[in-house]
Design an enzyme around this catalytic site. Structure first.
Site, PDB file in Angstrom:
ATOM      1  N   LYS A 507     -19.476  76.655 -19.953  1.00  0.00           N
ATOM      2  CA  LYS A 507     -18.936  77.997 -19.512  1.00  0.00           C
ATOM      3  C   LYS A 507     -18.540  77.943 -17.975  1.00  0.00           C
ATOM      4  CE  LYS A 507     -21.039  80.568 -23.381  1.00  0.00           C
ATOM      5  NZ  LYS A 507     -22.045  81.498 -23.571  1.00  0.00           N
ATOM      6  N   THR A 559     -21.177  65.068 -22.104  1.00  0.00           N
ATOM      7  CA  THR A 559     -20.917  65.867 -23.372  1.00  0.00           C
ATOM      8  C   THR A 559     -20.496  65.040 -24.425  1.00  0.00           C
ATOM      9  OG1 THR A 559     -18.625  65.890 -22.949  1.00  0.00           O
ATOM     10  CG2 THR A 559     -19.803  67.428 -21.632  1.00  0.00           C
ATOM     11  N   VAL A 613     -23.740  53.144 -26.825  1.00  0.00           N
ATOM     12  CA  VAL A 613     -24.139  52.271 -27.914  1.00  0.00           C
ATOM     13  C   VAL A 613     -25.773  51.929 -27.620  1.00  0.00           C
ATOM     14  CG1 VAL A 613     -24.114  50.380 -29.324  1.00  0.00           C
ATOM     15  CG2 VAL A 613     -22.147  51.297 -28.533  1.00  0.00           C
ATOM     16  N   ALA A 615     -28.199  53.777 -26.679  1.00  0.00           N
ATOM     17  CA  ALA A 615     -28.689  54.635 -25.697  1.00  0.00           C
ATOM     18  C   ALA A 615     -29.074  53.669 -24.391  1.00  0.00           C
ATOM     19  CB  ALA A 615     -30.168  55.259 -26.106  1.00  0.00           C
ATOM     20  N   LEU A 617     -30.518  50.541 -24.171  1.00  0.00           N
ATOM     21  CA  LEU A 617     -30.554  49.336 -24.468  1.00  0.00           C
ATOM     22  C   LEU A 617     -29.404  48.434 -24.016  1.00  0.00           C
ATOM     23  CD1 LEU A 617     -31.922  49.261 -28.433  1.00  0.00           C
ATOM     24  CD2 LEU A 617     -33.225  49.210 -26.016  1.00  0.00           C
ATOM     25  N   GLY A 668     -36.295  66.549 -33.924  1.00  0.00           N
ATOM     26  CA  GLY A 668     -35.173  66.479 -33.027  1.00  0.00           C
ATOM     27  C   GLY A 668     -34.419  65.410 -33.248  1.00  0.00           C
ATOM     28  N   GLU A 671     -29.076  66.587 -35.875  1.00  0.00           N
ATOM     29  CA  GLU A 671     -28.424  67.867 -35.145  1.00  0.00           C
ATOM     30  C   GLU A 671     -28.605  68.984 -36.017  1.00  0.00           C
ATOM     31  OE1 GLU A 671     -26.167  67.922 -32.768  1.00  0.00           O
ATOM     32  OE2 GLU A 671     -26.244  65.898 -32.328  1.00  0.00           O
ATOM     33  N   ASP A 682     -21.021  58.886 -36.546  1.00  0.00           N
ATOM     34  CA  ASP A 682     -21.671  58.333 -35.107  1.00  0.00           C
ATOM     35  C   ASP A 682     -21.749  56.924 -35.199  1.00  0.00           C
ATOM     36  OD1 ASP A 682     -22.692  59.139 -32.415  1.00  0.00           O
ATOM     37  OD2 ASP A 682     -24.482  58.463 -33.347  1.00  0.00           O
ATOM     38  N   LYS A 686     -19.993  53.845 -32.854  1.00  0.00           N
ATOM     39  CA  LYS A 686     -20.673  52.785 -32.244  1.00  0.00           C
ATOM     40  C   LYS A 686     -20.242  51.402 -32.434  1.00  0.00           C
ATOM     41  CE  LYS A 686     -24.887  55.821 -31.605  1.00  0.00           C
ATOM     42  NZ  LYS A 686     -26.176  55.889 -31.900  1.00  0.00           N
ATOM     43  N   GLY A 801     -32.448  59.393 -28.209  1.00  0.00           N
ATOM     44  CA  GLY A 801     -33.719  60.399 -27.291  1.00  0.00           C
ATOM     45  C   GLY A 801     -33.125  60.683 -26.145  1.00  0.00           C
TER      46      GLY A 801
END
Length: 821
Positions: A507, A559, A613, A615, A617, A668, A671, A682, A686, A801
């Site tokens: 926003k 994002t 890909v 996170a 790693l 968590g 989604e 997803d 990847k 995470g």
């Protein structure tokens, strides 16, 4: 002849009561020649005054009265009533003379250079008279000295050249016969042999001090100004510019020629010729060390003394076959300029003699063009000389230092810093002394260039990034928290400084070139009711990045937006590196992915997406290293979803499949709508990224995806209906699990990239499978290559995470810092 102290005080020093108070204490108890400039702003006011008279603009009277009042006010501040009455008559005399000159200009409606010099001379004449009276009031035996009586010049009005022998003889004769301890004399002005007033050029008060110092064989000329000395760069451009303790005469001339405004370049010449040291000092900080300019200056701790710039330059290009091998062409060209008193700032010529480029002030560019077109009209008519080219809106940066002599790599360091920041070099000049490397660049790149070079030479080992972050959700918000908690350690231990210059959510967007607080940036955007800043628009955000034009800029996209990813090419082609965990760009069309990666590689603009890909790693970097070292990847098998990894790692019969999905959501891992994870889109993105990194030109539509859920789950109208359908599917999932268990295997959702294809499916893995060792939400990538054929390489760890993903992004930002300079 006794030794005189030569002290020159600039306009900011003499133009305020606080400055004059400092001057009184500096001069007290000295035998000194005090050379003064006009009060700050007075010379410009006098020029405006003269022009209004020429134009018969009666408003000149207002300026005249303002000038008179300003000088009277200064006198009144320091003088007693009796002294003020006496001083008023003394100060009034030059104002009456000025009024007569102005009346003449007004009547004739003409302002010659001679008349303008006469008008401009009054600034120093006013200030010297006022300061003399103030000294006397403070028990300093001071006398007023009009420098026009001693400093003789030619009649080049506006920038007269002093006549050395005559001037030196006059000064020595005067001071051999004079009585007194302090003489307050007018800087900037002189007179012809006929007694006509001239000026020595803007900044000429410094030259006046140099002339007196050289004539009187003083050991030192002190130039008192409002800064602590000559700095390594303009502090208005470079925040961390620092004082240079000492430098040689030549270094000082080079720096001042190209824009260092503390010293007027011609000042150095008389001092150099007579061996007089120059000491630049701060009127408002007399205890500061200042900068010494002298013979045999000590080598500094750095390769260069400073970086300076001037942002008013035009480049003239003369080229054509008629120049090649023609003796005397350059003499003819520059002779034309000399006859018109055009100052050439910089010259460069191609080795083929086909072209000569030189820089002049923009105001002279059109005059130069017309003069050259007239001089070479014949050659231009026959095509031997091409049309004269003028390029405006340029700046010149100069890197100066005697330590550069015979030291390899300096030019490379300069142009590497410029190239990394997307700064195009229009022309280059370097003398054989290797004292100065100069480059002509676009005017709008001046600040960016000076900062980049200053950091490259003076902050060697230290690195900085001006970060623009879009996305302050889970990943972006965590990144800001990590930056806030670690920024001091990063700066102190690793010498990496991250400056948050811009931040945005969906926003609002907020900017500060000086830097936003990592700890409060997200809160400011999410302020109740509305955020701070301005409405977010990605095009406007990118435009602002470009307008700021900060050195070592980097863009970070936290994002999952297709719209943001679609702008990566615009950002990269603006020479701005990108760090992102957003998979959309690299899993979109292959052509777009290819363009981004190729541009990054070919232009050396970092495009880092390690966290797209697994996170944090090191999967993508490992693949690149394998290829760079000559290995060939034959097969990749991978669990690429933390959500699906958690579900199938714990699908042991103790809980139903739907219960495990609910637990994953509660932790968590999913989604708000778990279908966004369970649809395997997803994972497919990847897998597609990994395939492309292996050189496989796949499109997303070519990735084979085995659905995990029955169609009814995906067609459910809302999340509640989805849960109902998922619970109905528990029986089928349990049946499949039991069948797999009977075979001594477990289910894992695995992506396979092999033989030019990518496939994702739910597989039954035996006890010897590395995927059986997965726990919780870990990811795993198994790479089989020519070198890792018998025992594949395994990369395993948390693949999802906020903390690990943000940490990976943080690491890429630090990598940007290490590679930008």
């Amino acid at each position: 002849m006794k030794t005189w102290n030569i002290l020159k005080f600039g306009g900011t020093s003499v133009g305020s009561p606080s400055g004059v108070k400092q001057i009184i204490e500096i001069v007290r108890d000295k035998e000194a020649v005090v050379v003064v400039s006009a009060f700050s702003g007075v010379t410009d006011a006098l020029i405006e005054l003269a022009r209004k008279c020429r134009d018969r603009d009666n408003r000149y009277l207002e300026i005249f009265e303002e000038l008179r009042k300003r000088h009277y006010d200064m006198a009144a501040y320091f003088l007693s009533a009796d002294a003020l009455d006496s001083a008023r008559l003394i100060v009034e005399s030059p104002f009456l003379e000025l009024r007569r000159v102005l009346d003449g200009v007004f009547a004739l409606e003409e302002l010659s250079r001679r008349s303008l010099d006469s008008v401009m001379s009054f600034g120093e004449r006013f200030s010297a008279r006022v300061l003399t009276e103030i000294f006397r009031e403070n028990s300093i035996d001071a006398k007023y000295l009009d420098a026009r009586l001693l400093v003789k010049t030619d009649n080049n009005f506006g920038k007269a050249q002093y006549l050395e022998q005559t001037t030196f003889d006059n000064i020595r004769r005067f001071f051999a016969e004079c009585q007194g301890t302090v003489f307050v004399t007018t800087g900037f002005i002189g007179s012809t042999m006929d007694g006509v007033t001239t000026t020595l050029g803007r900044g000429g008060s410094d030259l006046s001090a140099g002339i007196f110092g050289a004539a009187l064989k003083s050991e030192t000329v002190e130039i008192w100004t409002d800064v602590d000395g000559i700095l390594s760069a303009d502090p208005k451009i470079v925040k961390n510019a620092f004082r240079i303790k000492e430098m040689s005469y030549i270094e000082a001339m080079e720096l001042s020629h190209f824009g260092a405004k503390v010293l007027y370049p011609p000042t150095v010449r008389p001092a150099l010729e007579k061996g007089v040291s120059i000491w630049i000092r701060n009127t408002f900080n007399p205890q500061g060390g200042g900068t010494w300019i002298k013979n045999n200056a000590e080598d500094g701790d750095f390769l260069i003394r400073g970086v300076t710039s001037m942002n008013q330059a035009a480049l003239v290009r003369v080229q054509g076959s008629g120049m090649v091998g023609v003796a005397g062409f350059s003499a003819r060209l520059f002779g034309v300029l000399a006859r018109r008193n055009i100052n050439v700032i910089l010259i460069t010529q191609s080795s083929s003699e086909y072209s000569i480029c030189f820089a002049v002030l923009p105001k002279d560019a059109i005059i130069v063009q017309a003069a050259l077109e007239t001089e070479f009209a014949g050659e231009m008519q026959t095509g031997l000389i091409e049309p004269i080219e003028i390029q405006m809106d340029l700046a010149i940066i100069a890197v100066v230092g005697s330590n550069m002599w015979k030291t390899p790599g300096n030019s490379g360091k300069v142009f590497h810093a410029l190239g990394r920041n997307g700064i195009n070099v229009v022309a280059i000049a370097q003398g054989s002394s290797e004292l100065n490397i100069s480059a002509v660049i676009r005017k709008e790149d001046e600040a960016k260039a000076v900062n980049a070079i200053h950091e490259a030479f003076f902050l060697s080992g230290a690195r900085s990034v001006n970060l623009f972050l879009v996305g302050t959700g889970l990943i972006g918000g965590t990144l800001l928290e990590q930056l806030a908690s670690h920024c001091e350690i990063l700066a102190d231990k690793h010498r990496i400084r991250v400056n948050l210059a811009g931040v945005a959510n969906s926003k609002w967007m907020l900017f500060s070139p000086e830097g936003l607080d990592f700890a409060t940036a997200k809160t400011r955007l999410n302020a109740e009711g509305r955020g701070e800043g301005e409405p977010f628009d990605i095009d406007a955000f990118i435009a602002r990045m470009k307008v700021f034009n900060l050195p070592n800029t980097a863009f970070c996209d936290c994002t999952a937006s297709d719209a943001i990813a679609a702008k990566y090419e615009v950002i990269l082609t603006s020479a701005i590196p990108i760090v992102t965990p957003n998979k959309r760009a690299n899993s979109g069309s292959f052509d777009y992915y290819h363009r981004l990666v190729d541009y990054s590689r070919d232009r050396g603009i970092p495009y880092l997406y390690e966290t797209t890909v697994c996170a944090g790693l090191p999967v993508i970097s490992t693949l690149r290293d394998l290829f760079l070292s000559g290995d060939r990847v034959n097969r990749i098998e991978a669990v690429l979803s933390g959500t699906l990894s958690f579900i199938f790692n714990n699908f042991d019969g103790s809980k139903s499949f739907s219960a495990l999905v609910r637990e994953a959501k509660a932790r968590g891992y999913t989604e708000p709508d778990p279908r966004d994870d369970l649809n395997a889109m997803d994972v497919a993105r990847k897998a597609l990224v990994l395939a492309r990194e292996c050189g496989i030109p796949l499109e997303f539509s070519a990735v084979s995806i085995e659905p995990i859920l029955p169609p009814a789950c995906f067609s459910a109208p809302d999340v509640e209906a989805f849960w109902q359908e998922l619970e109905k599917a528990d029986i089928d999932f349990e049946r499949r699990r039991l069948e797999t268990q009977k075979a001594g295997k477990e289910l894992r959702y695995i992506a396979v990239i092999e033989r030019g294809a990518a496939k994702i499916s739910l597989r039954a893995e035996g006890k010897d499978s590395p995927f059986r060792s997965l726990t919780d939400a870990d990811n795993m990538v198994v790479i089989t290559s020519d070198r890792y054929a018998v025992l594949p390489m395994v990369i395993k760890g948390p693949g999802a995470g906020a903390q690990v993903t943000a940490g990976g992004v943080f690491a890429d930002i630090a990598h940007i810092a290490r590679t930008l300079v």
